[in-house]
Design a protein around this motif. Sequence first.
Motif, PDB file in Angstrom:
ATOM      1  N   VAL A  64       0.818  -1.200   0.000  1.00 53.70           N
ATOM      2  CA  VAL A  64       0.000   0.000   0.000  1.00 53.70           C
ATOM      3  C   VAL A  64       0.860   1.261   0.000  1.00 53.70           C
ATOM      4  N   ASP A  65       1.747   1.419   0.997  1.00 52.46           N
ATOM      5  CA  ASP A  65       2.542   2.658   1.104  1.00 52.46           C
ATOM      6  C   ASP A  65       3.994   2.474   0.705  1.00 52.46           C
ATOM      7  N   ARG A  66       4.409   1.263   0.304  1.00 59.31           N
ATOM      8  CA  ARG A  66       5.755   0.956  -0.176  1.00 59.31           C
ATOM      9  C   ARG A  66       6.828   1.177   0.891  1.00 59.31           C
ATOM     10  N   LYS A  67       6.474   1.089   2.141  1.00 56.89           N
ATOM     11  CA  LYS A  67       7.466   1.177   3.211  1.00 56.89           C
ATOM     12  C   LYS A  67       8.121  -0.188   3.405  1.00 56.89           C
ATOM     13  N   PRO A  68       9.355  -0.197   3.890  1.00 59.19           N
ATOM     14  CA  PRO A  68      10.028  -1.487   4.116  1.00 59.19           C
ATOM     15  C   PRO A  68       9.212  -2.362   5.083  1.00 59.19           C
ATOM     16  N   LEU A  69       9.085  -3.634   4.743  1.00 57.19           N
ATOM     17  CA  LEU A  69       8.270  -4.542   5.534  1.00 57.19           C
ATOM     18  C   LEU A  69       8.847  -5.947   5.424  1.00 57.19           C
ATOM     19  N   LYS A  70       8.886  -6.632   6.557  1.00 55.73           N
ATOM     20  CA  LYS A  70       9.351  -8.012   6.617  1.00 55.73           C
ATOM     21  C   LYS A  70       8.212  -8.893   7.108  1.00 55.73           C
ATOM     22  N   LEU A  71       8.385 -10.192   6.916  1.00 56.50           N
ATOM     23  CA  LEU A  71       7.367 -11.129   7.353  1.00 56.50           C
ATOM     24  C   LEU A  71       7.240 -11.141   8.874  1.00 56.50           C
ATOM     25  N   GLU A  72       8.305 -10.817   9.577  1.00 54.20           N
ATOM     26  CA  GLU A  72       8.247 -10.759  11.039  1.00 54.20           C
ATOM     27  C   GLU A  72       7.417  -9.598  11.534  1.00 54.20           C
ATOM     28  N   ASP A  73       7.201  -8.585  10.681  1.00 51.07           N
ATOM     29  CA  ASP A  73       6.423  -7.408  11.072  1.00 51.07           C
ATOM     30  C   ASP A  73       4.911  -7.623  10.888  1.00 51.07           C
ATOM     31  N   VAL A  74       4.505  -8.825  10.461  1.00 47.84           N
ATOM     32  CA  VAL A  74       3.096  -9.135  10.224  1.00 47.84           C
ATOM     33  C   VAL A  74       2.581  -9.978  11.383  1.00 47.84           C
ATOM     34  N   SER A  75       1.398  -9.595  11.925  1.00 51.68           N
ATOM     35  CA  SER A  75       0.786 -10.325  13.045  1.00 51.68           C
ATOM     36  C   SER A  75      -0.713 -10.469  12.799  1.00 51.68           C
TER      37      SER A  75
END
Length: 386
Positions: A64-75
Amino acid sequence: MSLNSVSENTLDLGNLSYLTEVDDNLCCPICHSPLVDPVHTKCRHTFCSSCITEALETSKTCPVDRKPLKLEDVSAAPIMIANLVNDLVVLCPNSEFGCPMTCARYLLGGHLREDCAFVAVKCLGCDGTIMRRDAGSECLHQLVECPFCSSSCRKIDMENHRVECPRIIAACNHCSGDFTRSNIKAHEATCDEAIMPCESSDVGCPWKGARRELTEHTRACPFTLLRPVLHAHAGRLETLELENRALRRKIDILLPPRPPTEAAAPFFDEHTIQLLAEQEHLRSDLERLTASLSEMEIQQGMLLMNESLRLKEEVAGLRAAIGGIRMQIHWLMNTRHQAVDQRPVGGTSSSSGPQNSSAQGGNLSSGGVLPNIRRMADPLNDRVKL
């Protein structure tokens, strides 16, 4: 019968049909469908668990906002969001087979597992599969014989076979007569009650009626008399149109159109003016020919109608004359028969001589019984007037 129904094991929550329109806030930004197993990121965006996992395998940024994201940041998303999505009312995925069930999405698995009559289950009599609604104590995959055509098919397919069995009696759509399915098409092709258009419908006749009335209508249809003339005129008009198109193409080749950037009043040389004049002459000739063809069409139509009326009048006159002749001949024959019947039988002896005969003839003439009786072999000098 198709057994490609949806069961609990093959249920895909992403391809369900919802009874009402779903709010966009409850839809995944990636698949644009209602959330399935919703999760949210540290940037507060909510996705389907499978959608965000697949997206992060391609790019380590938020879709959505193209910010850095990792799988660990998903809950896991808050339980309130999951409850709102699971309470949405959906149609049974087997609704295309006839299942009318609608329920909340979280109840759909139990419906497919226990209640849906259109789920494929194991047949009790063999290793095949069958819909739950058809399951029973006997095997429906055994071969049975059709009572009409004596062909063999599976018991489960017997209902579909009866729809297409060629020996079952079917009713004609036009005359309601009973025929076998193998003969119904041949009968409908020649059925007297079938609705048929006039043979001259291509030239404007609006008549439609039973096939048995087609012959009588064709005899009296004015379009049938004018059909050859109309076809001939149509062929001539088509030829003229083709010639006109060919001449237009030649003119376009000799005189190509000028671009719009040129002056509003272009200069034409003598050859161009001559071509334009010839084009106008051709257009006027074509219009004149079209008008002449229309007049000829009307005149020929009137001539055909007048000729038909004249022939009908002549035939009626001939019939009346023949009837009059028949009546006169009948009257003459009756008169001769009456005269022969009134002639006296026997007479005097032959020794009386011609005087007795003449005397008897005179007496008959004077009595008025047989005046001027003429034999059929005598020449007929009277003329019968028509």
